[in-house]
Design a protein around this motif. Structure first.
Motif, PDB file in Angstrom:
ATOM      1  N   PRO A 118      35.629  14.051 -11.481  1.00 59.00           N
ATOM      2  CA  PRO A 118      36.252  12.832 -11.726  1.00 59.00           C
ATOM      3  C   PRO A 118      35.733  11.454 -10.898  1.00 59.00           C
ATOM      4  O   PRO A 118      34.994  11.937  -9.744  1.00 59.00           O
ATOM      5  CB  PRO A 118      37.848  12.976 -11.204  1.00 59.00           C
ATOM      6  N   PRO A 119      35.649  10.405 -11.298  1.00 53.99           N
ATOM      7  CA  PRO A 119      35.106   9.358 -10.417  1.00 53.99           C
ATOM      8  C   PRO A 119      35.806   9.004  -9.386  1.00 53.99           C
ATOM      9  O   PRO A 119      36.969   9.064  -9.273  1.00 53.99           O
ATOM     10  CB  PRO A 119      35.055   8.224 -11.327  1.00 53.99           C
ATOM     11  N   ALA A 120      35.163   8.445  -8.227  1.00 53.69           N
ATOM     12  CA  ALA A 120      35.773   8.185  -7.063  1.00 53.69           C
ATOM     13  C   ALA A 120      36.593   6.723  -7.244  1.00 53.69           C
ATOM     14  O   ALA A 120      37.748   6.628  -6.732  1.00 53.69           O
ATOM     15  CB  ALA A 120      34.948   8.119  -6.004  1.00 53.69           C
ATOM     16  N   ASP A 121      36.126   5.998  -8.025  1.00 46.14           N
ATOM     17  CA  ASP A 121      36.763   4.690  -8.334  1.00 46.14           C
ATOM     18  C   ASP A 121      38.203   5.002  -9.022  1.00 46.14           C
ATOM     19  O   ASP A 121      38.031   5.367  -9.910  1.00 46.14           O
ATOM     20  CB  ASP A 121      35.934   3.743  -9.202  1.00 46.14           C
ATOM     21  N   ARG A 122      39.378   4.403  -8.447  1.00 53.62           N
ATOM     22  CA  ARG A 122      40.577   4.424  -9.036  1.00 53.62           C
ATOM     23  C   ARG A 122      40.569   3.969 -10.607  1.00 53.62           C
ATOM     24  O   ARG A 122      41.124   4.716 -11.367  1.00 53.62           O
ATOM     25  CB  ARG A 122      41.477   3.727  -8.007  1.00 53.62           C
ATOM     26  N   PHE A 123      40.238   2.843 -10.644  1.00 55.03           N
ATOM     27  CA  PHE A 123      40.366   2.456 -12.100  1.00 55.03           C
ATOM     28  C   PHE A 123      39.642   3.168 -12.953  1.00 55.03           C
ATOM     29  O   PHE A 123      39.965   3.312 -14.109  1.00 55.03           O
ATOM     30  CB  PHE A 123      39.957   0.955 -12.074  1.00 55.03           C
ATOM     31  N   ALA A 124      38.436   3.615 -12.772  1.00 48.42           N
ATOM     32  CA  ALA A 124      37.658   4.570 -13.673  1.00 48.42           C
ATOM     33  C   ALA A 124      38.404   5.831 -13.926  1.00 48.42           C
ATOM     34  O   ALA A 124      38.306   6.009 -15.112  1.00 48.42           O
ATOM     35  CB  ALA A 124      36.308   4.696 -13.108  1.00 48.42           C
ATOM     36  N   LEU A 125      39.022   6.254 -12.877  1.00 52.30           N
ATOM     37  CA  LEU A 125      39.615   7.537 -13.015  1.00 52.30           C
ATOM     38  C   LEU A 125      40.806   7.484 -14.049  1.00 52.30           C
ATOM     39  O   LEU A 125      41.127   8.170 -14.888  1.00 52.30           O
ATOM     40  CB  LEU A 125      40.120   8.198 -11.752  1.00 52.30           C
ATOM     41  N   ILE A 126      41.555   6.271 -13.610  1.00 47.99           N
ATOM     42  CA  ILE A 126      42.943   6.239 -14.479  1.00 47.99           C
ATOM     43  C   ILE A 126      42.356   5.862 -15.829  1.00 47.99           C
ATOM     44  O   ILE A 126      42.740   6.425 -17.027  1.00 47.99           O
ATOM     45  CB  ILE A 126      43.766   5.188 -13.895  1.00 47.99           C
ATOM     46  N   GLY A 127      41.448   5.036 -16.074  1.00 43.14           N
ATOM     47  CA  GLY A 127      41.260   4.527 -17.412  1.00 43.14           C
ATOM     48  C   GLY A 127      40.456   5.469 -18.275  1.00 43.14           C
ATOM     49  O   GLY A 127      40.864   5.437 -19.586  1.00 43.14           O
ATOM     50  N   ARG A 128      39.593   6.247 -17.802  1.00 44.19           N
ATOM     51  CA  ARG A 128      39.094   7.615 -18.364  1.00 44.19           C
ATOM     52  C   ARG A 128      40.265   8.309 -19.137  1.00 44.19           C
ATOM     53  O   ARG A 128      40.120   8.900 -20.379  1.00 44.19           O
ATOM     54  CB  ARG A 128      38.223   8.257 -17.550  1.00 44.19           C
ATOM     55  N   VAL A 129      41.242   8.756 -18.199  1.00 41.72           N
ATOM     56  CA  VAL A 129      42.286   9.616 -18.869  1.00 41.72           C
ATOM     57  C   VAL A 129      43.189   8.811 -19.740  1.00 41.72           C
ATOM     58  O   VAL A 129      43.386   9.412 -20.929  1.00 41.72           O
ATOM     59  CB  VAL A 129      43.346  10.066 -17.604  1.00 41.72           C
ATOM     60  N   ILE A 130      43.541   7.722 -19.517  1.00 43.61           N
ATOM     61  CA  ILE A 130      44.310   6.887 -20.795  1.00 43.61           C
ATOM     62  C   ILE A 130      43.497   6.677 -21.908  1.00 43.61           C
ATOM     63  O   ILE A 130      43.941   6.895 -22.981  1.00 43.61           O
ATOM     64  CB  ILE A 130      44.591   5.601 -20.304  1.00 43.61           C
ATOM     65  N   ASP A 131      42.243   6.599 -21.620  1.00 46.76           N
ATOM     66  CA  ASP A 131      41.302   6.253 -22.918  1.00 46.76           C
ATOM     67  C   ASP A 131      41.116   7.447 -23.752  1.00 46.76           C
ATOM     68  O   ASP A 131      41.321   7.272 -24.999  1.00 46.76           O
ATOM     69  CB  ASP A 131      39.915   5.999 -22.590  1.00 46.76           C
ATOM     70  N   LYS A 132      41.193   8.876 -23.357  1.00 44.96           N
ATOM     71  CA  LYS A 132      41.006   9.808 -24.030  1.00 44.96           C
ATOM     72  C   LYS A 132      42.448  10.320 -24.567  1.00 44.96           C
ATOM     73  O   LYS A 132      42.445  10.491 -25.844  1.00 44.96           O
ATOM     74  CB  LYS A 132      40.688  10.870 -23.073  1.00 44.96           C
ATOM     75  N   LEU A 133      43.474   9.986 -23.947  1.00 44.34           N
ATOM     76  CA  LEU A 133      44.706  10.152 -24.543  1.00 44.34           C
ATOM     77  C   LEU A 133      45.143   9.313 -25.431  1.00 44.34           C
ATOM     78  O   LEU A 133      45.720   9.718 -26.390  1.00 44.34           O
ATOM     79  CB  LEU A 133      45.975   9.931 -23.462  1.00 44.34           C
ATOM     80  N   SER A 134      44.512   8.032 -25.546  1.00 40.14           N
ATOM     81  CA  SER A 134      44.881   7.284 -26.523  1.00 40.14           C
ATOM     82  C   SER A 134      44.297   7.376 -28.001  1.00 40.14           C
ATOM     83  O   SER A 134      44.765   6.688 -29.111  1.00 40.14           O
ATOM     84  CB  SER A 134      44.505   5.735 -26.019  1.00 40.14           C
ATOM     85  N   LEU A 184      43.257  -7.402 -17.050  1.00 39.24           N
ATOM     86  CA  LEU A 184      43.898  -6.669 -18.133  1.00 39.24           C
ATOM     87  C   LEU A 184      43.126  -5.379 -18.653  1.00 39.24           C
ATOM     88  O   LEU A 184      43.944  -4.545 -18.746  1.00 39.24           O
ATOM     89  CB  LEU A 184      44.117  -7.595 -19.283  1.00 39.24           C
ATOM     90  N   VAL A 185      41.780  -5.754 -18.731  1.00 45.32           N
ATOM     91  CA  VAL A 185      41.148  -4.353 -19.356  1.00 45.32           C
ATOM     92  C   VAL A 185      40.880  -3.252 -18.364  1.00 45.32           C
ATOM     93  O   VAL A 185      41.330  -2.157 -18.348  1.00 45.32           O
ATOM     94  CB  VAL A 185      39.801  -4.916 -20.235  1.00 45.32           C
ATOM     95  N   ARG A 186      40.040  -3.610 -17.299  1.00 45.05           N
ATOM     96  CA  ARG A 186      39.710  -2.805 -16.236  1.00 45.05           C
ATOM     97  C   ARG A 186      40.687  -2.309 -15.028  1.00 45.05           C
ATOM     98  O   ARG A 186      40.869  -1.100 -14.910  1.00 45.05           O
ATOM     99  CB  ARG A 186      38.389  -3.308 -15.570  1.00 45.05           C
ATOM    100  N   GLN A 187      41.461  -3.444 -15.003  1.00 49.59           N
ATOM    101  CA  GLN A 187      42.600  -2.980 -13.843  1.00 49.59           C
ATOM    102  C   GLN A 187      43.986  -2.778 -14.510  1.00 49.59           C
ATOM    103  O   GLN A 187      44.856  -2.231 -13.597  1.00 49.59           O
ATOM    104  CB  GLN A 187      42.423  -4.340 -13.052  1.00 49.59           C
ATOM    105  N   ALA A 188      44.043  -2.983 -15.676  1.00 47.36           N
ATOM    106  CA  ALA A 188      45.510  -2.710 -16.198  1.00 47.36           C
ATOM    107  C   ALA A 188      45.406  -1.937 -17.414  1.00 47.36           C
ATOM    108  O   ALA A 188      46.265  -1.354 -18.354  1.00 47.36           O
ATOM    109  CB  ALA A 188      46.345  -3.869 -16.942  1.00 47.36           C
ATOM    110  N   PHE A 189      44.104  -1.535 -17.885  1.00 46.68           N
ATOM    111  CA  PHE A 189      43.659  -0.358 -18.764  1.00 46.68           C
ATOM    112  C   PHE A 189      44.298  -0.682 -20.444  1.00 46.68           C
ATOM    113  O   PHE A 189      44.582  -0.048 -21.066  1.00 46.68           O
ATOM    114  CB  PHE A 189      44.374   1.098 -18.411  1.00 46.68           C
ATOM    115  N   GLN A 190      44.265  -2.112 -20.581  1.00 46.73           N
ATOM    116  CA  GLN A 190      44.603  -2.590 -21.871  1.00 46.73           C
ATOM    117  C   GLN A 190      43.223  -2.677 -22.775  1.00 46.73           C
ATOM    118  O   GLN A 190      42.336  -2.786 -22.174  1.00 46.73           O
ATOM    119  CB  GLN A 190      45.060  -3.966 -21.970  1.00 46.73           C
ATOM    120  N   THR A 191      43.340  -2.238 -24.044  1.00 53.06           N
ATOM    121  CA  THR A 191      42.183  -2.504 -24.863  1.00 53.06           C
ATOM    122  C   THR A 191      41.764  -3.563 -25.229  1.00 53.06           C
ATOM    123  O   THR A 191      42.250  -4.583 -24.400  1.00 53.06           O
ATOM    124  CB  THR A 191      42.575  -1.772 -26.244  1.00 53.06           C
ATOM    125  N   GLU A 192      40.589  -3.865 -25.498  1.00 53.23           N
ATOM    126  CA  GLU A 192      39.837  -5.227 -25.369  1.00 53.23           C
ATOM    127  C   GLU A 192      40.682  -6.092 -26.295  1.00 53.23           C
ATOM    128  O   GLU A 192      40.893  -7.281 -26.002  1.00 53.23           O
ATOM    129  CB  GLU A 192      38.429  -5.069 -26.004  1.00 53.23           C
TER     130      GLU A 192
END
Length: 562
Positions: free
Chosen positions: A284-300, A487-495
């Motif tokens: 997993p990435p060390a960056d918090r936003f990258a970690l959360i974003g990858r999991v959300i992106d896959k689940l989405s 919105l996108v990187r820090q709140a994990f919303q789509t473009e």
């Protein structure tokens, strides 16, 4: 998002007898409302008083002067009325009416949105409501519509004369919504033909269409003269008038920043736990936003098919009703109809989903859950929207908009004996309840899974981020690139979702703060009352909603007295 709010217009020129000292407040407020309906037919129709359907008012300078005189007169009357002899409900109503009139005067003379926002001048809503509400046989409804249609050329002339220093964004919105107005006129022509009245409507409809097209041509020729941002001088008073919180706009923004950090920390823990099963053996990435974003992106990737979007929303409503009933969270009135429908064209362009409630005088009418379909999107745009409203988020959206959110709350509000609260209710209380309803369902175990927990965190972060975004854009001059990053990187919303939110924050102000502001006050009230012996969750919900659409600070003051 809840639609159909009422704005005070065209209310002066009345012969109002002086109210005797000591006259019952109920009689005074009823006199105020009846005066309102007589000279504000659009508000009357929205409230369900269809006997005023055939009356017409125009957005003219003379009209605004009548508003000014009327509002000042009634404001003085209500301010002179002593609060001490009034009941709790009456005191709330008095406070709401005073705040309403103060807000109307501020909007009229300080904000002046009628001069710089062309989208303020849109006559479609009452036309559509009158045409499609079965309050009378179709021929009777068409008779009431004829003078309204005939007045549209004068309506648009008055609107054009009112405009000065327009913004580019609001002008584009008005142009975008114009085909929806024409669509309502086309629908009216069809219904007139069905009723054998095509001849009576032919010339007025032709003139009305020409007026719409002429207004659009005029708008296309205007040169924008101001930016969309309010700035601190207008933002704080608008926040005070619209939200009616115990906090300032700045204080609410700072509280949202603290809550944002709490939510992100929780989501980081949840995403780290899900990483092995969702992503796999990759470190997993060390960056918090990258970690959360990858999991959300896959689940989405798990979402409903594009053509099933509206139907899936419709299918979930009875499931939510059953959950609320089975877990004894809140009483419901299933006799009150909720109709899921595609958003009317003239309302599109601001929010993708909204509740449109019936007027206070006709609570028996349908409540519409407006959902904008994805038909007009490219495959890439549709996929972006579907990933945003994925399997889990779509359920939370329906909780917010329908059950136990807006729809349930508004049904309860229409039970309250006070029409004042139903007509001039507080948007932050309404939106705050919907956000609180999301938490209520999650706490009850709805959809319990690690995936739902993470997605709820994302959705809740959205409400918090709305406040951060709105204040940052309108007061701190946040640029588009920074807003999209938030919105996108820090709140994990789509473009696509982020760009729609950027558009919304340009077209609206303060409203985006209502979600977190109202929620945070409701939750704080619940937690304070929870410490008292005998606290019962359902009783809290029922008691809170029994006050109607009053500001949370007024409801809290009463509930904390007990």
């Amino acid at each position: 998002m809840r639609r159909r709010e009422f704005t005070l217009v065209s209310l002066a020129g009345l012969s109002l007898p002086a109210l005797a000292q000591g006259r019952p407040f109920g009689a005074m407020s009823e006199e105020f409302l009846e005066a309102l309906w007589k000279l504000d037919p659009d508000a009357a129709v929205s409230a369900g008083r269809f006997e005023f359907a055939g009356r017409v008012t125009l957005p003219s300078a003379a009209q605004r002067q009548r508003v000014r005189v009327f509002a000042k007169d009634w404001l003085a009357r209500f301010q002179r009325l002593p609060a001490a002899p009034l009941s709790t409900a009456e005191r709330m109503d008095r406070d709401i009416l005073i705040a309403k009139l103060q807000s109307d005067l501020w909007r009229l003379d300080v904000l002046r949105e009628w001069s710089w926002n062309p989208a303020e001048h849109n006559p479609a809503a009452p036309l559509d409501l009158l045409l499609n509400t079965d309050y009378a046989p179709l021929p009777v409804r068409l008779k009431a519509l004829r003078p309204r249609v005939a007045a549209l050329p004068a309506y648009y002339r008055a609107a054009r004369d009112s405009l000065a220093n327009v913004t580019r964004e609001h002008t584009e919105l008005a142009i975008q919504q114009a085909p929806g107005v024409l669509g309502v006129l086309d629908d009216m022509a069809t219904r007139a033909s069905e009723a054998g009245q095509a001849g009576a409507f032919k010339a007025p409809l032709a003139q009305a269409r020409a007026a719409v097209n002429g207004f659009v041509a005029h708008l296309k020729g205007l040169k924008p003269a101001r930016g969309f941002r309010l700035g601190p001088e207008l933002y704080e008073p608008k926040f005070g008038h619209d939200i009616q919180s115990a906090r300032t706009g700045r204080e609410t923004y700072e509280l949202a920043l603290l809550r944002r950090e709490e939510v992100l920390a929780s989501m980081q823990t949840q995403a780290a736990a899900l990483w092995p099963t969702v992503i796999g053996s990759e470190p997993p990435p060390a960056d918090r936003f990258a970690l959360i974003g990858r999991v959300i992106d896959k689940l989405s990737e798990r979402h409903v098919a594009r053509e099933r979007f509206v139907d899936e929303i419709r299918a979930q409503i009875p499931q939510l009703e059953a959950w609320v009933r089975d877990h004894d969270l809140l009483s419901q009135d299933l006799a009150k109809p909720l109709a899921v429908r595609e958003t009317p064209a003239y309302q599109r362009g601001v929010a993708g989903a909204s509740i449109e409630a019936p007027g206070a005088y006709r609570p028996q009418d349908k409540t519409y859950y407006n959902v904008t379909p994805l038909d007009d999107l490219t495959p890439e745009q549709a996929e972006s929207s579907l990933r945003e409203y994925n399997h889990w988020i779509l359920q939370i959206l329906n909780i917010h908009e329908a059950i136990p959110g807006h729809y349930t709350q508004l049904v309860h509000a229409n039970r309250a004996p006070s029409k004042v609260k139903a007509l001039f209710g507080n948007g932050a209380m309404v939106e705050g309840w919907a956000v609180y309803g999301e938490r209520m369902m999650m706490e009850s175990g709805y959809g319990a899974s690690p995936e739902m927990t993470l997605m709820y965190g994302k959705w809740h972060l959205r409400s918090v981020t709305n406040t951060v975004l709105d204040y940052s854009v309108h007061v701190l001059d946040m640029a588009e690139a920074d807003a999209l990053d938030l919105l996108v990187r820090q709140a994990f919303q789509t473009e696509r979702e982020a760009r729609e939110k950027w558009r919304r924050v340009q077209l609206t102000s303060v409203q985006l703060t209502s979600y977190f502001s109202g929620y945070s006050e409701i939750f704080a009230l619940r937690e304070q009352l929870r410490t008292r012996p005998g606290f019962d969750l359902k009783a809290f919900h029922e008691k809170f909603l029994s006050y109607g659409n009053a500001p949370v600070r007024l409801i809290a003051a009463e509930m904390l007295k007990a």
